[in-house]
Scaffold this active site. Sequence first.
Site, PDB file in Angstrom:
ATOM      1  N   LYS A 146       0.873  -1.181   0.000  1.00  0.00           N
ATOM      2  CA  LYS A 146       0.000   0.000   0.000  1.00  0.00           C
ATOM      3  C   LYS A 146       0.909   1.229   0.000  1.00  0.00           C
ATOM      4  O   LYS A 146       1.443   1.630   1.032  1.00  0.00           O
ATOM      5  CB  LYS A 146      -0.915   0.059   1.221  1.00  0.00           C
ATOM      6  CG  LYS A 146      -1.958   1.171   1.065  1.00  0.00           C
ATOM      7  CD  LYS A 146      -2.382   1.825   2.351  1.00  0.00           C
ATOM      8  CE  LYS A 146      -1.444   2.870   2.863  1.00  0.00           C
ATOM      9  NZ  LYS A 146      -1.275   4.077   2.016  1.00  0.00           N
TER      10      LYS A 146
ATOM     11  N   GLU B  28      10.349   1.912  10.292  1.00  0.00           N
ATOM     12  CA  GLU B  28      11.380   2.901   9.945  1.00  0.00           C
ATOM     13  C   GLU B  28      10.692   4.254  10.030  1.00  0.00           C
ATOM     14  O   GLU B  28       9.858   4.582   9.180  1.00  0.00           O
ATOM     15  CB  GLU B  28      11.885   2.682   8.508  1.00  0.00           C
ATOM     16  CG  GLU B  28      12.459   1.317   8.238  1.00  0.00           C
ATOM     17  CD  GLU B  28      13.765   1.064   8.962  1.00  0.00           C
ATOM     18  OE1 GLU B  28      14.370   2.005   9.496  1.00  0.00           O
ATOM     19  OE2 GLU B  28      14.164  -0.114   9.008  1.00  0.00           O
TER      20      GLU B  28
ATOM     21  N   GLU C 291      10.717  17.193  14.005  1.00  0.00           N
ATOM     22  CA  GLU C 291      11.123  16.917  12.627  1.00  0.00           C
ATOM     23  C   GLU C 291      10.351  17.883  11.721  1.00  0.00           C
ATOM     24  O   GLU C 291       9.120  17.912  11.742  1.00  0.00           O
ATOM     25  CB  GLU C 291      10.760  15.471  12.297  1.00  0.00           C
ATOM     26  CG  GLU C 291      11.282  15.042  10.965  1.00  0.00           C
ATOM     27  CD  GLU C 291      10.906  13.610  10.657  1.00  0.00           C
ATOM     28  OE1 GLU C 291       9.739  13.243  10.858  1.00  0.00           O
ATOM     29  OE2 GLU C 291      11.788  12.856  10.206  1.00  0.00           O
TER      30      GLU C 291
ATOM     31  N   GLY D 271      -4.215   5.843   5.004  1.00  0.00           N
ATOM     32  CA  GLY D 271      -3.785   5.196   6.240  1.00  0.00           C
ATOM     33  C   GLY D 271      -4.940   4.675   7.067  1.00  0.00           C
ATOM     34  O   GLY D 271      -4.913   3.548   7.573  1.00  0.00           O
TER      35      GLY D 271
ATOM     36  N   CYS E  82      14.243  11.300   6.171  1.00  0.00           N
ATOM     37  CA  CYS E  82      14.225  11.044   7.612  1.00  0.00           C
ATOM     38  C   CYS E  82      15.632  11.069   8.203  1.00  0.00           C
ATOM     39  O   CYS E  82      15.797  11.326   9.384  1.00  0.00           O
ATOM     40  CB  CYS E  82      13.571   9.703   7.864  1.00  0.00           C
ATOM     41  SG  CYS E  82      14.159   8.484   6.711  1.00  0.00           S
TER      42      CYS E  82
END
Length: 475
Positions: free
Chosen positions: A170, A245, A378, A203, A278
Site C-alpha cells: 500500500k 522505519e 522533525e 492510512g 528522515c
Amino acid sequence: MIEKRQFYINGQWVNPVAANDLNVIDPATEEVCAVISLGDQADTDAAVAAARDAFPAWADTSLQERVALVKKLRDIYMARRDDMSEAMRMEMGAPIDLATNGQWGSGTWHLDGFLEALDSFEFEYAMGADRMRKEPIGVCAMITPWNWPMNQVFLKAIPALLVGCTMVLKPSEIAPLSSIVFAEMMHEAGFPAGVFNMVNGDGIGVGSQLSAHPDVDMVSFTGSTRAGIAISKAAADSLKRVSLELGGKGANLVFADADEKAVKRGVIHCMNNSGQSCNAPTRMIVEHSRYADAIQEAKAAAEATKVGPTTEPGRHIGPVVSELQFNKIQGLIETGIKEGATLVAGGLGRPEGMNKGYFVRPTVFADVTPDMTIYREEIFGPVLAISSFETEAQAVQMTNDTVYGLTNYIQTQDDEKRLRVARQVRSGMVETNGVGRINGSPFGGYGQSGNGREGGTWGLDEFCETKAISGVPMA
Ligand code: NAD
C-alpha cells in the site's frame, strides 16, 4: 491526466469494489496530475487472500528461481527508467535529475545490495547437532511513504521476494504513481499470481485494515512516528511482527578541526530532496570556536541552493510534497522566529519570483537552543537549525537529546575522536566526514526512529522466521 483507478491483485488489474476517487496533485504546479481509487475492506481482503493463497508455492520455489525473477525485474526497471522517474517527479516533486538519478537509482542500489547479501546469507546451517533454518515469515503488508518512493518499495519488496514471502503493497496515497509503475513491472517480470499485490488507499482505510488483518503475518512500515504507533497498536491484537522505519532529527557535529567543506556539505545534505529525508542532518551543532564562521558558511550555502521547477534539469531543489507539508513547514519557521532563533537565510513564504507550487525557501536558523521547537521537531523541509557546543561531552549530550535516533553525523579530522564520539551517540547509523554508507549496510534507528533494520543481510533477515530443528543433523 492519468487515470489509474485499478488495483493489482492476484496477477491482474482489477476494479475497486466501491468507487472512491482521490486526486493526485503535482506539488510543483498544484494541478491534479492523476486520479486513483482508494480501496476499502473488501479490496484489502481480496489482496491479502491472494497473497495467502500464493504463499505455500512461492515459499517452496528454489532461491535460484526467485533470484532469476528479481533479476528480470531489475532489467525491466532499467529499461523503464524514464517512466519511473517521471512518475516520481510528478507525484512528489523531485526535480527530474534527482528523480532519474538519486530517486530511481536507490532501487537498483538496494536490489544489488540484497543480491550480494545472498552470497553469505545462510538459509540453513548447523549449530552443534541442531539444524537452524531461516524461513519466510509469510504474508507481508508493506506501507510506504512519499518521500523516497522506490527506495522504500525496493527495501521491502525485494528482500521479501528473495526469501519467499508474498505481499500486499500500500503505497502513500500522496505518491502512488511510481508504485503503480512498479506493479506493472512486477507483472511484466512474470512473478506468479498473488505473490505481489498492490492496493491503493489511505492510512485510515487500507493502512489500518492491513495492520489489523488476521491473515497478515508482518507489517513493514516506513513513515511518521505517529503512524508507526497507530500501526503497532492495530497490529497488537494479532501479535504480528511490525518493522518500523520512522522519523529522525539527526545531529551533525562539526568540531573545530573539521575539514573546510564540512559546513557547506552539511547544508547541501540537509536541503537535498527539499529536506524530506528522515536521515537528514537537520541539527548542525558546531564547536564554539568555529561557530561564527559556520553561520556565515551555512548562510552562503543556503543562499546558493537554487529552487526551481521539477521539469528543468539541474541540481536545484523542488517543492515540498503537499500543501499540508508546506503549511506545516511555514508554521515551524514562524515558531522558530517567535521562539527567538536567529534567521540567517530564507524564511517565510515562497522563494522570490515564485507564486505557485509548494516551494519553500532554503532556510537556516542560528542560536537554536535545545528547548526550541525547531531543535526538537522533525520539520521535513529545507530548514537547518544551528547550535553550538563547548565540550565533547556536551556535543554528545546535545546529540542524544532527542526522542529520535536514526542517523547522526560527525565532522572531525581526529580519527580517535571520531570513533569515540560515534560510539557514544545513540543512533542506528553514524556517518562521518561526508562518507556515505555502502549498499547492504543496515538502515534503521533507535528510539522513536523505529525498530527495523533494512538493507542487505539485515533486510533479508527481517522477513524470515528462525526455526531450530533437532535430531536431523546436517551432514
Ligand atoms: P505518514 O506516516 O503519514 O504516511 C506513511 C504511510 O503510512 C502512508 O502510506 C500512509 O497512508 C500510511 N498511514 C498513515 N497513517 C496510517 C495508519 N494509521 N495506519 C496505517 N497506515 C497509515 O508519513 P508520510 O507523511 O508519508 O512520510 C513522512 C514521514 O515518514 C516523516 O516523518 C519521515 O521522517 C518518515 N520517514 C521515515 C523513513 C525511515 O526509513 N526511517 C523513511 C522515509 C520517511
